[in-house]
Design a protein around this motif. Structure first.
Motif, mmCIF file in Angstrom:
data_model
loop_
_atom_site.group_PDB
_atom_site.id
_atom_site.type_symbol
_atom_site.label_atom_id
_atom_site.label_comp_id
_atom_site.label_asym_id
_atom_site.label_seq_id
_atom_site.Cartn_x
_atom_site.Cartn_y
_atom_site.Cartn_z
ATOM 1 N N ARG A 117 -12.722 3.085 0.974
ATOM 2 C CA ARG A 117 -13.716 2.781 -0.065
ATOM 3 C C ARG A 117 -13.337 1.581 -0.909
ATOM 4 N NH1 ARG A 117 -13.024 7.832 -1.473
ATOM 5 N NH2 ARG A 117 -12.249 7.179 -3.474
ATOM 6 N N SER A 118 -12.121 1.549 -1.359
ATOM 7 C CA SER A 118 -11.645 0.445 -2.188
ATOM 8 C C SER A 118 -10.533 -0.237 -1.431
ATOM 9 C CB SER A 118 -11.109 0.969 -3.525
ATOM 10 O OG SER A 118 -12.104 1.657 -4.223
ATOM 11 N N PRO A 119 -10.879 -1.178 -0.584
ATOM 12 C CA PRO A 119 -9.839 -1.798 0.245
ATOM 13 C C PRO A 119 -8.703 -2.332 -0.616
ATOM 14 C CG PRO A 119 -12.000 -2.559 0.915
ATOM 15 C CD PRO A 119 -12.178 -1.763 -0.348
ATOM 16 N N ILE A 120 -7.512 -2.158 -0.131
ATOM 17 C CA ILE A 120 -6.324 -2.592 -0.841
ATOM 18 C C ILE A 120 -6.052 -4.036 -0.456
ATOM 19 C CG2 ILE A 120 -3.880 -2.111 -1.263
ATOM 20 C CD1 ILE A 120 -5.967 0.159 -1.984
ATOM 21 N N MET A 121 -6.057 -4.915 -1.447
ATOM 22 C CA MET A 121 -5.783 -6.328 -1.200
ATOM 23 C C MET A 121 -4.441 -6.670 -1.827
ATOM 24 S SD MET A 121 -9.360 -8.164 -1.996
ATOM 25 C CE MET A 121 -10.897 -7.355 -1.688
ATOM 26 N N ASP A 122 -3.560 -7.245 -1.047
ATOM 27 C CA ASP A 122 -2.237 -7.577 -1.540
ATOM 28 C C ASP A 122 -2.215 -8.902 -2.300
ATOM 29 O OD1 ASP A 122 -1.182 -5.275 -0.419
ATOM 30 O OD2 ASP A 122 -0.814 -6.259 1.501
ATOM 31 N N ASP A 123 -3.326 -9.630 -2.341
ATOM 32 C CA ASP A 123 -3.329 -10.936 -2.982
ATOM 33 C C ASP A 123 -3.782 -10.895 -4.435
ATOM 34 O OD1 ASP A 123 -5.989 -10.375 -2.634
ATOM 35 O OD2 ASP A 123 -6.382 -12.026 -1.256
ATOM 36 N N GLY A 124 -3.984 -9.705 -5.004
ATOM 37 C CA GLY A 124 -4.356 -9.581 -6.400
ATOM 38 C C GLY A 124 -5.818 -9.835 -6.693
ATOM 39 N N ALA A 170 -8.201 6.020 15.936
ATOM 40 C CA ALA A 170 -8.962 6.670 14.867
ATOM 41 C C ALA A 170 -8.319 6.409 13.512
ATOM 42 C CB ALA A 170 -9.065 8.171 15.118
ATOM 43 N N LEU A 171 -7.005 6.419 13.473
ATOM 44 C CA LEU A 171 -6.296 6.138 12.222
ATOM 45 C C LEU A 171 -6.516 4.691 11.784
ATOM 46 C CD1 LEU A 171 -4.492 7.514 10.169
ATOM 47 C CD2 LEU A 171 -2.515 6.901 11.568
ATOM 48 N N GLU A 172 -6.451 3.758 12.724
ATOM 49 C CA GLU A 172 -6.713 2.347 12.404
ATOM 50 C C GLU A 172 -8.133 2.163 11.881
ATOM 51 O OE1 GLU A 172 -5.693 0.573 16.198
ATOM 52 O OE2 GLU A 172 -4.019 -0.476 15.231
ATOM 53 N N GLU A 202 3.014 6.615 12.951
ATOM 54 C CA GLU A 202 1.873 5.807 13.400
ATOM 55 C C GLU A 202 1.426 4.834 12.312
ATOM 56 O OE1 GLU A 202 -1.047 8.642 14.687
ATOM 57 O OE2 GLU A 202 0.102 9.199 16.458
ATOM 58 N N LEU A 203 1.430 5.293 11.064
ATOM 59 C CA LEU A 203 1.047 4.414 9.959
ATOM 60 C C LEU A 203 1.988 3.219 9.848
ATOM 61 C CD1 LEU A 203 0.164 7.060 7.238
ATOM 62 C CD2 LEU A 203 -1.404 5.364 8.191
ATOM 63 N N LYS A 204 3.273 3.451 10.043
ATOM 64 C CA LYS A 204 4.249 2.359 9.940
ATOM 65 C C LYS A 204 4.052 1.333 11.055
ATOM 66 C CE LYS A 204 7.631 4.793 7.275
ATOM 67 N NZ LYS A 204 8.578 4.186 6.395
ATOM 68 N N GLU A 205 3.532 1.780 12.203
ATOM 69 C CA GLU A 205 3.221 0.837 13.270
ATOM 70 C C GLU A 205 1.986 0.013 12.924
ATOM 71 O OE1 GLU A 205 2.935 2.710 17.105
ATOM 72 O OE2 GLU A 205 4.853 3.755 16.837
ATOM 73 N N ILE A 206 1.001 0.666 12.320
ATOM 74 C CA ILE A 206 -0.248 -0.007 11.971
ATOM 75 C C ILE A 206 -0.077 -0.906 10.745
ATOM 76 C CG2 ILE A 206 -2.636 0.353 11.205
ATOM 77 C CD1 ILE A 206 -2.500 3.095 12.692
ATOM 78 N N LYS A 207 0.606 -0.388 9.731
ATOM 79 C CA LYS A 207 0.810 -1.094 8.453
ATOM 80 C C LYS A 207 2.308 -1.133 8.155
ATOM 81 C CE LYS A 207 -3.460 -1.387 6.581
ATOM 82 N NZ LYS A 207 -4.050 -2.656 6.315
ATOM 83 N N PRO A 208 3.045 -2.056 8.767
ATOM 84 C CA PRO A 208 4.504 -2.075 8.605
ATOM 85 C C PRO A 208 4.969 -2.241 7.162
ATOM 86 C CG PRO A 208 3.787 -3.677 10.260
ATOM 87 C CD PRO A 208 2.567 -3.093 9.664
ATOM 88 N N ASP A 209 4.164 -2.874 6.318
ATOM 89 C CA ASP A 209 4.573 -3.103 4.928
ATOM 90 C C ASP A 209 4.230 -1.939 4.008
ATOM 91 O OD1 ASP A 209 5.518 -5.579 5.668
ATOM 92 O OD2 ASP A 209 3.670 -6.614 5.140
ATOM 93 N N ALA A 210 3.537 -0.933 4.517
ATOM 94 C CA ALA A 210 3.128 0.206 3.682
ATOM 95 C C ALA A 210 4.328 1.105 3.380
ATOM 96 C CB ALA A 210 2.041 1.007 4.379
ATOM 97 N N ASP A 211 4.304 1.676 2.197
ATOM 98 C CA ASP A 211 5.292 2.679 1.809
ATOM 99 C C ASP A 211 4.655 4.040 2.063
ATOM 100 O OD1 ASP A 211 7.402 4.090 0.751
ATOM 101 O OD2 ASP A 211 6.863 3.701 -1.329
ATOM 102 N N MET A 232 0.848 -1.167 0.000
ATOM 103 C CA MET A 232 0.000 0.000 0.000
ATOM 104 C C MET A 232 0.900 1.238 0.000
ATOM 105 S SD MET A 232 -2.710 1.368 2.912
ATOM 106 C CE MET A 232 -3.995 0.198 2.606
ATOM 107 N N ASN A 233 0.652 2.148 -0.919
ATOM 108 C CA ASN A 233 1.378 3.416 -0.988
ATOM 109 C C ASN A 233 0.526 4.518 -0.368
ATOM 110 O OD1 ASN A 233 3.647 2.434 -2.227
ATOM 111 N ND2 ASN A 233 2.952 2.907 -4.279
ATOM 112 N N ILE A 234 1.093 5.183 0.630
ATOM 113 C CA ILE A 234 0.353 6.212 1.361
ATOM 114 C C ILE A 234 1.097 7.538 1.286
ATOM 115 C CG2 ILE A 234 -0.623 6.884 3.584
ATOM 116 C CD1 ILE A 234 -0.629 3.887 4.338
ATOM 117 N N LEU A 235 0.358 8.586 0.960
ATOM 118 C CA LEU A 235 0.876 9.946 0.911
ATOM 119 C C LEU A 235 0.285 10.731 2.076
ATOM 120 C CD1 LEU A 235 2.327 12.263 -0.640
ATOM 121 C CD2 LEU A 235 0.188 12.562 -1.917
#
Length: 140
Positions: A116-123, A107-109, A19-28, A1-4
């Motif tokens: 709206r469009s959940p990001i799925m890493d499994d394609g 609140a962030l979690e 905080e995002l890196k704690e919640i989603k460690p694999d996110a960029d 997941m790419n987050i700006l």
């Protein structure tokens, strides 16, 4: 997941990224401190989510959100602001969430769990949104 993450206050932007890196460690996660620089980056990089402040110099967050949506129609927008009076305007542009600063980790979690469009890493996302799963396909 790419987050700006875009906020003209560096400490706030960096704190949200942490905080995002704690919640989603694999996110960029990328922190930007200028709406104009963030917009330029979005022309080169695809983002799944943008977390935006509203009150920023040069271009406020609502305008930035609209421009990001033009560039990347599937992007999720989450506002993190100290101005709750902008909530209705945020939902007019279909923001996925509206968070009032200071933003809690809970609140962030919650906002991430309701995109709206959940990001799925499994394609599976591309497969699901093709063919018979489109609205109107069964009407034909």
């Amino acid at each position: 997941m790419n987050i700006l993450v875009v906020d003209d206050h560096r400490l706030i932007a960096n704190d949200i990224v942490r905080e995002l890196k704690e919640i989603k460690p694999d996110a960029d996660c990328r922190a930007m401190y200028s709406s104009l620089e963030a917009l330029a980056l979005a022309k080169e990089t695809q983002f799944d989510l943008a977390i935006l402040d509203i009150d920023m110099p040069l271009m406020e967050g609502l305008t930035l959100a609209k421009k990001l949506q033009e560039l990347q129609p599937s992007i999720n927008i989450v506002f993190a602001t100290g101005y709750p009076e902008y909530a209705l305007e945020a939902y007019d542009i279909y923001a996925s969430a509206f968070l009032v600063k200071p933003v809690s980790v809970a609140a962030l979690e919650k906002a991430l769990s309701h995109l709206r469009s959940p990001i799925m890493d499994d394609g599976l996302t591309d497969d699901f949104y093709q063919g018979g799963n489109k609205i109107g396909e069964k009407i034909k």
